[in-house]
Design an enzyme around this catalytic site. Sequence first.
Site, PDB file in Angstrom:
ATOM      1  N   LYS A   1      -2.309  83.629  69.447  1.00 19.83           N
ATOM      2  CA  LYS A   1      -2.064  82.949  68.282  1.00 19.83           C
ATOM      3  C   LYS A   1      -2.230  81.647  68.624  1.00 19.83           C
ATOM      4  O   LYS A   1      -1.709  81.367  69.688  1.00 19.83           O
ATOM      5  CB  LYS A   1      -0.926  83.324  67.436  1.00 19.83           C
TER       6      LYS A   1
ATOM      7  N   ASN B   1       0.174  92.513  57.581  1.00 12.95           N
ATOM      8  CA  ASN B   1       1.028  92.188  58.895  1.00 12.95           C
ATOM      9  C   ASN B   1       1.501  93.346  59.483  1.00 12.95           C
ATOM     10  O   ASN B   1       2.455  93.364  60.068  1.00 12.95           O
ATOM     11  CB  ASN B   1       2.073  91.254  58.407  1.00 12.95           C
TER      12      ASN B   1
ATOM     13  N   GLY C   1      -3.221  79.473  61.524  1.00 15.78           N
ATOM     14  CA  GLY C   1      -3.708  79.376  62.841  1.00 15.78           C
ATOM     15  C   GLY C   1      -4.857  80.401  62.779  1.00 15.78           C
ATOM     16  O   GLY C   1      -4.955  81.143  61.918  1.00 15.78           O
TER      17      GLY C   1
ATOM     18  N   ILE D   1      -9.680  88.043  65.595  1.00 13.75           N
ATOM     19  CA  ILE D   1      -9.164  89.120  65.026  1.00 13.75           C
ATOM     20  C   ILE D   1      -8.338  88.813  63.819  1.00 13.75           C
ATOM     21  O   ILE D   1      -7.714  89.785  62.986  1.00 13.75           O
ATOM     22  CB  ILE D   1      -8.481  90.053  65.933  1.00 13.75           C
TER      23      ILE D   1
ATOM     24  N   ASP E   1       7.559  88.034  55.248  1.00 18.67           N
ATOM     25  CA  ASP E   1       6.340  87.991  54.895  1.00 18.67           C
ATOM     26  C   ASP E   1       5.577  89.470  55.579  1.00 18.67           C
ATOM     27  O   ASP E   1       4.736  89.393  55.934  1.00 18.67           O
ATOM     28  CB  ASP E   1       5.367  86.966  55.820  1.00 18.67           C
TER      29      ASP E   1
END
Length: 393
Positions: free
Chosen positions: A91, A189, A74, A68, A184
Site C-alpha cells: 500500500k 475489505n 492510496g 489491485i 471500516d
Amino acid sequence: MLFLKTSERPRPLPLHNRALDNVMQLPTANVNPFTPHSLMAHNKKRYRTPGRYQYNRYKREFLELAVIGVGQFGKVYQCLNRLDGCIYAIKKSIKPVARSSFEKRALNEVWAHAVLGKHDNVVRYYSAWAEDNHMLIQNEYCNGGSLESLLQERSLVESELKILLLHVADGLRYIHSHDLVHMDLKSGNIFFTKMPSAHKSPMPPLTKECYETGMDGIYEELIKEPCVEEGDCRYLSREILEEDFSNLFKADIFALGLTLLEAARGGTLPKNGPEWHDLRDGNIPYLTSLSKEFNDVLKAMTHPDPKQRPSSTSIFNHSILNALESKSKAQLSQELTIEKWKNELLLRKLREVRKAIKALEQNAQNQSLSCRNNVACVRLRLKHNLRPDLNLD
C-alpha cells in the site's frame, strides 16, 4: 496476518564526498511503541538526506505487477519481491504523509498492524517504511480477490455465509482481544486466500481481513477518548454517526451484519434514504433463502442498541457455526486434504526418527560386539601368560 517480523531497514548509502559529512543520517532502527507516549515522536524534528542519496527500496526490492486497489488516500499494488520471489500487497499513500493531517492515521495503522501479529484471518503485516514523504506498507497478498468482487458475480448461499461469518468473526475476535477495533469492515475489505487444492472451489475457503484500499480502514486504539476515523457510511451504525464511541466493538459487529446481508441478497447497500434508516432501526428484511436461525443471527448483529448485539466471541462460538452442515463440500474436502498432508508429514518424521533409532541401536550393538571381542582377546592373552606351554598360533 504474524508476530511482527523484524523489518529489514535499508542501510544509508555511503557518502564519499567529504563536503556531505555533516549530513544527518536517518536512524537505522525504529521502536514500535503502541502506547500514547509514542505519539510524542511526531513532534521531533525529522531530517532527510538529499533526494539523490535516498534509498529507493520500493523500486530496488520489488517488481510492480499490477494495481489491485485504489482508494481515497492510496493505492495497493501487487508486487514481486526480487529477493525471496514471493508476491506481496504494498500500500502506498497517494499524497505525501510527512507533516500532513494523514500522518498520524498512517502511523497508527502501522503500529496497530505490528501489535496484532499473526492470525489466519487477518492479513499479515511484514514491514513499513517512508519513501519520498509517502508511506508504504508491505502486507500479505491474498490471491482470491475480495468479497466485493465476488458479489458482483453472484450472491452467497447459506453454507458459504456461515464460512464467511466464522472466519471474519474469528479475525474480529483476535483484533478485539488486543483492544483494537476495525471501524471500516465491509465487503471491499474482506479478502480470500485460495489454497492450491481448492482453486476450483466456487468460493475461496480462507477469509482474510483486511488490507483495504487507501488506508481508510485503520485499527483504532481503544483509549478513554478514542480518535475514531469513520468508515463507509453504508456500514456505519447509528451510534457512531451520533459520535457515541462507548461500544466500538459492537460497531464492528453491526458492520459485519450488514456485510452478511449484502452478501446474501446481492446488490449494494444504500448510502441514504428510507432503507438506510430502516436498517439502523433494526428493520432487517427476512431473507427466505436463509434459515430462520441465520436470519435471527443477522437481526441480533444489527440490533439498534449496541449492548444487545453479540460479541465477536459469542458469534464465533454460536451453535449455527459449530454444526458440520455449516461447511461446504469444498471446505470439507480442503480440510481433509490439509489433514492428510499433516499426517503425511508426521509419518515422514516418524520414519526418520525410527531410522535414526535403528541406526543408534545398530551402532550400539557394533560397539558392544567390539567390546566383547576385546575382552575375549584380553582373557586369551592373560591365559597365555599363565600357561606358557599353550600355543595360540
